[in-house]
Design an enzyme around this catalytic site. Structure first.
Site, PDB file in Angstrom:
ATOM      1  N   ALA A 121     -10.372 -11.750   2.835  1.00 28.71           N
ATOM      2  CA  ALA A 121     -11.813 -11.935   2.632  1.00 28.71           C
ATOM      3  C   ALA A 121     -12.111 -13.150   1.761  1.00 28.71           C
ATOM      4  O   ALA A 121     -13.224 -13.668   1.775  1.00 28.71           O
ATOM      5  CB  ALA A 121     -12.404 -10.679   1.986  1.00 28.71           C
ATOM      6  N   GLU A 122     -11.114 -13.587   0.996  1.00 26.80           N
ATOM      7  CA  GLU A 122     -11.325 -14.722   0.085  1.00 26.80           C
ATOM      8  C   GLU A 122     -10.027 -15.507  -0.065  1.00 26.80           C
ATOM      9  O   GLU A 122      -8.945 -14.961   0.203  1.00 26.80           O
ATOM     10  CB  GLU A 122     -11.786 -14.204  -1.288  1.00 26.80           C
ATOM     11  CG  GLU A 122     -10.780 -13.265  -1.923  1.00 26.80           C
ATOM     12  CD  GLU A 122     -11.258 -12.630  -3.214  1.00 26.80           C
ATOM     13  OE1 GLU A 122     -12.208 -13.137  -3.840  1.00 26.80           O
ATOM     14  OE2 GLU A 122     -10.664 -11.598  -3.585  1.00 26.80           O
ATOM     15  N   HIS A 144       5.849  -0.885  -2.579  1.00 28.44           N
ATOM     16  CA  HIS A 144       5.437  -0.205  -3.814  1.00 28.44           C
ATOM     17  C   HIS A 144       5.516   1.310  -3.670  1.00 28.44           C
ATOM     18  O   HIS A 144       4.838   2.062  -4.366  1.00 28.44           O
ATOM     19  CB  HIS A 144       4.016  -0.620  -4.213  1.00 28.44           C
ATOM     20  CG  HIS A 144       3.913  -2.032  -4.676  1.00 28.44           C
ATOM     21  ND1 HIS A 144       2.723  -2.718  -4.738  1.00 28.44           N
ATOM     22  CD2 HIS A 144       4.864  -2.910  -5.075  1.00 28.44           C
ATOM     23  CE1 HIS A 144       2.946  -3.952  -5.175  1.00 28.44           C
ATOM     24  NE2 HIS A 144       4.227  -4.092  -5.390  1.00 28.44           N
ATOM     25  N   ASN A 172       0.824  -1.204   0.000  1.00 31.97           N
ATOM     26  CA  ASN A 172       0.000   0.000   0.000  1.00 31.97           C
ATOM     27  C   ASN A 172       0.862   1.260   0.000  1.00 31.97           C
ATOM     28  O   ASN A 172       1.875   1.318   0.690  1.00 31.97           O
ATOM     29  CB  ASN A 172      -0.940  -0.002   1.208  1.00 31.97           C
ATOM     30  CG  ASN A 172      -1.825  -1.228   1.203  1.00 31.97           C
ATOM     31  OD1 ASN A 172      -1.957  -1.915   0.191  1.00 31.97           O
ATOM     32  ND2 ASN A 172      -2.413  -1.533   2.356  1.00 31.97           N
ATOM     33  N   ILE A 173       0.431   2.243  -0.783  1.00 34.02           N
ATOM     34  CA  ILE A 173       1.157   3.513  -0.879  1.00 34.02           C
ATOM     35  C   ILE A 173       0.485   4.584  -0.010  1.00 34.02           C
ATOM     36  O   ILE A 173       0.849   5.746  -0.069  1.00 34.02           O
ATOM     37  CB  ILE A 173       1.216   3.984  -2.352  1.00 34.02           C
ATOM     38  CG1 ILE A 173      -0.192   4.255  -2.903  1.00 34.02           C
ATOM     39  CG2 ILE A 173       2.010   3.005  -3.206  1.00 34.02           C
ATOM     40  CD1 ILE A 173      -0.210   4.858  -4.296  1.00 34.02           C
ATOM     41  N   ASP A 174      -0.520   4.189   0.802  1.00 25.72           N
ATOM     42  CA  ASP A 174      -1.406   5.156   1.479  1.00 25.72           C
ATOM     43  C   ASP A 174      -0.874   5.675   2.818  1.00 25.72           C
ATOM     44  O   ASP A 174      -1.534   6.522   3.451  1.00 25.72           O
ATOM     45  CB  ASP A 174      -2.800   4.543   1.658  1.00 25.72           C
ATOM     46  CG  ASP A 174      -2.782   3.228   2.436  1.00 25.72           C
ATOM     47  OD1 ASP A 174      -3.666   2.379   2.181  1.00 25.72           O
ATOM     48  OD2 ASP A 174      -1.879   3.044   3.284  1.00 25.72           O
TER      49      ASP A 174
END
Ligand code: APR
Length: 263
Positions: free
Chosen positions: A231-232, A125, A108-110
């Site tokens: 989640a999956e 990333h 994540n880049i957040d």
């Protein structure tokens, strides 16, 4: 599911060197869509994905055009200043403070892990709040460059204050090599770890998705456990790379995991 959370908390308590790998799934409960889920950014906007695949080539061919495009298009993730970390981010930060988690490697880049208080973070990333020199890999906070001013004065692209090289966003675009310092540190962390928690990623983007495979090949199941929280199911689940999947939302499962470790 509670049995699996208990099992994971046992693994955490017994581990000497646990690390976490995270993806876009851990930030969806903060309001940032993931990429490949049902309401993912690429799922909803294949054109944006196509353009994203061209971004690095545009940078290499014409850095000024790259910057014009970057400065005139809003972030696909939305306004990050208005978005807050969620209980999943906070749980991982707490596991670090408790001494159970040594390092967190995120796609994540957040910047939400850092804003939740995580200290040992590798931005695999890149990070949207930073810029990076494409030559010497020096990194800068965005504010260190008056980008809009450079644009008004026709002085794009920004140049490195150290080597004079061309500066780009720190974000790693498709087809761009992972910055060598982050790539090397990540491999070092994988080689040291005896427990890997993989949270909120579809595990289809390489080379990040090769990190769990590398651990499995180098240490085998006996010496290192690989636990997915997602989640999956993912290819890691299907190919037996992970030992087990705790299926559900990271923002719900990770705080339960912390409670269990504390109990
Ligand atoms: N809790 C747990 N899992 C979740 C949640 C949640 N709250 N929300 C979504 N997920 C799962 C989705 O089911 C999916 O399996 O997280 C995964 C997110 O996968 P992707 O959208 O493919 O995101 P990611 O794996 O991080 O993508 C990797 O691809 O587009 C590039 O550079 C981008 O870093 C990104 C990389």
């Amino acid at each position: 599911m509670m049995d699996l959370i208990k099992q994971a908390s046992d693994h955490l308590r017994k581990s000497a060197y646990a690390i976490a790998l995270t993806g876009a799934g851990i930030s969806t409960e903060s309001g940032i869509p993931d990429f490949r889920g049902p309401s993912g950014i690429w799922t909803k906007n294949p054109e944006a994905e196509r353009k994203a695949y061209q971004r690095y080539e545009v940078f290499l061919a014409n850095p000024a055009t790259y910057w014009e495009e970057r400065l005139s298009s809003p972030s696909l993730l939305g306004d990050l200043d208005r978005i807050a970390p969620n209980p999943g981010h906070h749980a991982l930060a707490e596991l670090e403070r408790m001494g159970h988690l040594k390092t967190l490697i995120t796609q994540n880049i957040d910047n939400l892990h850092q804003r939740a208080g995580s200290k040992q973070v590798l931005d695999y990333h890149g990070n949207e709040s930073r810029l990076r020199c494409a030559s010497c890999h020096a990194r800068y906070e965005r504010e260190e460059y008056g980008l809009e001013g450079l644009r008004r004065e026709g002085r794009l692209p920004p140049l490195c204050k150290g080597c004079g090289g061309v500066v780009k966003l720190d974000t790693v675009h498709f087809g761009e090599p992972i910055p060598p310092d982050v790539a090397e540190r990540s491999i070092e962390e994988v080689e040291k770890c005896d427990l890997m928690l993989i949270c909120g990623t579809s595990a289809v983007v390489y080379p990040f998705a090769s990190l769990p495979v590398m651990l499995k090949q180098r240490r085998g199941s006996a010496k290192a456990a690989i636990v997915e929280i997602n989640a999956e199911p993912t290819p890691l689940t299907r190919e037996g790379i992970s030992d087990y999947l705790i299926q559900g939302k990271t923002g719900q499962i990770l705080p339960q995991l912390v409670d269990e470790v504390k109990r």
